[in-house]
Design an enzyme around this catalytic site. Structure first.
Site, short mmCIF file in Angstrom:
data_model
loop_
_atom_site.label_atom_id
_atom_site.label_comp_id
_atom_site.label_asym_id
_atom_site.label_seq_id
_atom_site.Cartn_x
_atom_site.Cartn_y
_atom_site.Cartn_z
N ASP A 41 15.57 -2.25 2.50
CA ASP A 41 15.02 -3.61 2.41
C ASP A 41 16.11 -4.67 2.67
O ASP A 41 17.38 -4.43 2.81
CB ASP A 41 14.80 -3.72 0.91
CG ASP A 41 13.91 -4.82 0.69
OD1 ASP A 41 12.50 -4.50 0.19
OD2 ASP A 41 13.98 -6.11 0.45
N TYR A 159 -0.85 -14.55 10.20
CA TYR A 159 -0.67 -13.24 9.33
C TYR A 159 -1.70 -12.15 9.82
O TYR A 159 -1.51 -11.20 9.94
CB TYR A 159 -0.61 -13.76 7.99
CG TYR A 159 -0.65 -12.57 6.85
CD1 TYR A 159 0.54 -12.00 6.64
CD2 TYR A 159 -1.73 -12.14 6.40
CE1 TYR A 159 0.57 -10.99 5.80
CE2 TYR A 159 -1.65 -11.03 5.29
CZ TYR A 159 -0.46 -10.71 5.10
OH TYR A 159 -0.21 -9.60 4.09
N1 NAD Z 1 0.51 -8.65 -2.26
C1 NAD Z 1 -0.60 -8.38 -1.85
O1 NAD Z 1 -1.62 -9.15 -2.05
C2 NAD Z 1 -0.79 -7.84 -0.22
C3 NAD Z 1 -2.01 -7.71 -0.14
C4 NAD Z 1 -2.41 -7.03 1.14
C5 NAD Z 1 -1.36 -6.53 2.07
N2 NAD Z 1 -0.21 -6.69 1.39
C6 NAD Z 1 1.11 -6.05 2.27
O2 NAD Z 1 1.61 -5.24 1.38
C7 NAD Z 1 3.14 -5.32 1.97
C8 NAD Z 1 4.29 -5.58 0.70
O3 NAD Z 1 3.81 -6.78 0.19
P1 NAD Z 1 4.22 -7.25 -1.11
O4 NAD Z 1 3.03 -8.01 -1.48
O5 NAD Z 1 4.50 -6.07 -2.04
O6 NAD Z 1 5.55 -7.92 -0.83
P2 NAD Z 1 6.86 -8.41 -1.59
O7 NAD Z 1 7.27 -9.60 -1.15
O8 NAD Z 1 6.71 -8.37 -3.22
O9 NAD Z 1 7.83 -7.35 -1.31
C9 NAD Z 1 8.16 -7.27 0.10
C10 NAD Z 1 9.48 -6.69 0.35
O10 NAD Z 1 9.80 -6.30 1.82
C11 NAD Z 1 11.05 -6.91 2.01
N3 NAD Z 1 11.02 -7.35 3.41
C12 NAD Z 1 10.32 -8.63 4.04
N4 NAD Z 1 10.82 -8.73 5.16
C13 NAD Z 1 11.57 -7.64 5.48
C14 NAD Z 1 12.32 -7.30 6.82
N5 NAD Z 1 12.30 -7.88 7.94
N6 NAD Z 1 12.93 -6.24 6.72
C15 NAD Z 1 13.45 -5.52 5.54
N7 NAD Z 1 12.73 -5.94 4.25
C16 NAD Z 1 11.94 -6.86 4.25
C17 NAD Z 1 11.33 -7.82 0.76
O11 NAD Z 1 12.91 -8.35 0.91
C18 NAD Z 1 10.67 -7.49 -0.42
O12 NAD Z 1 11.50 -6.83 -0.98
C19 NAD Z 1 3.19 -6.25 3.16
O13 NAD Z 1 3.14 -5.51 4.25
C20 NAD Z 1 2.16 -7.17 2.74
O14 NAD Z 1 1.30 -7.77 3.86
C21 NAD Z 1 0.21 -7.54 0.33
#
Ligand code: NAD
Length: 262
Positions: A41, A159
């Site tokens: 991360d 996105y």
């Molecule tokens: N939260 C939602 O509602 C949702 C819905 C559908 C899909 N998603 C997908 O789920 C995944 C996780 O989302 P989340 O909501 O848990 O996000 P979040 O923001 O809670 O966590 C994301 C993590 O990824 C890390 N990160 C981001 N970019 C990075 C990079 N370039 N290199 C290394 N680490 C990186 C961040 O530091 C963070 O710790 C993503 O792919 C997101 O698109 C989320």
């Protein structure tokens, strides 16, 4: 935890974006089932808090700090896993670029959307595949797509395009890696109630969780009438990684409370 609580004993996984949100929930689930997990991360602060918490529970979690788009840092992360751990044979690609723009998106915005979500994901996947032990027949990858990969949403062009690419990547990688026994699948979560979504709903929409879930244009879009908790995404990811999914590859599993069903 259920009777499947040691499904991943002796295995090592890499979870990108594992410091927070869905990635942290995946790490929690895998560790709880006996797995050793390398969190990769870019957030050292959140990563340290998460890893410390899991270690306090007696689990084996290791933090490697770096960006998924940084090839050297990705290679180093795989190399620096504790020496007595088995080589990673499970990978969950959670990290993504959260860029929401429409047709007027600038090249810089496009790069911020696509670099982590697709190029970073492919770099991590390549490093993982190249590091697999010869004749490994039980390796699995799960990529995180989204309901946004399947639909149009106002102002979400960058996105949604990046997430649709994850579906294409998953299918092609599944085909290419199947002869080596590596399964590749994705999940498409609906809205997950994490810290960022809670902040957005509170600060931008003025809604707490019950109010947002009761609103027809938010929680009401899900057949189940609510958002997901991160653990509800982690459980099907663990299933897809496990040997219980041994004949499943190249699919996307919506984990969306029925959003895409209607
Ligand atoms: N939260 C939602 O509602 C949702 C819905 C559908 C899909 N998603 C997908 O789920 C995944 C996780 O989302 P989340 O909501 O848990 O996000 P979040 O923001 O809670 O966590 C994301 C993590 O990824 C890390 N990160 C981001 N970019 C990075 C990079 N370039 N290199 C290394 N680490 C990186 C961040 O530091 C963070 O710790 C993503 O792919 C997101 O698109 C989320």
């Amino acid at each position: 935890m259920t009777s499947s609580s040691s499904r991943f004993a002796g295995r090592t996984a890499v979870v990108t974006g594992g410091a927070q949100g869905i990635g942290a929930a995946v790490t929690e689930r895998l560790c709880g089932e006996g797995c050793r997990v390398v969190i990769y991360d870019k957030s050292a602060d959140h990563g340290r808090i998460t890893v410390d918490e899991f270690r306090r529970r007696g689990w084996q979690a290791h933090l490697a700090v770096g960006d998924v788009t940084d090839q050297a840092a990705v290679a180093a992360a795989f190399a620096e896993a504790p020496g007595d751990w088995s080589p990673p044979t499970l990978l969950v690609n959670c990290a993504a670029g959260f860029v929401f723009a429409g047709v007027e998106a600038t090249p810089a915005q496009w790069r911020s959307a696509l670099d982590p979500t697709i190029i970073g994901l492919s770099l991590v996947t390549q490093t993982f595949v190249n590091g697999l032990p010869p004749h490994e027949a039980d390796a699995a990858i799960v990529n995180i797509a989204s309901i946004s990969a399947h639909i149009a949403q106002e102002g979400y062009l960058t996105y949604n395009t990046s997430k649709a690419a994850v579906l294409g990547f998953t299918r092609c990688a599944a085909q290419e890696l199947a002869p080596r026994g590596i399964r590749v699948n994705s999940v498409s979560p609906g809205t997950v109630w994490n810290a960022n979504n809670a902040r957005y709903h509170r600060e931008v929409l003025g809604l707490d969780r019950p109010a947002a879930e009761a609103a027809p244009e938010h929680g009401g879009k899900f057949l189940l009438g609510r958002f997901a908790d991160p653990a509800e995404i982690a459980a099907p990811i663990a299933f897809l990684l496990s040997s219980e999914a041994s004949f499943i590859t190249g699919v996307d599993l919506p984990v969306d409370g029925g959003y895409l069903a209607v």
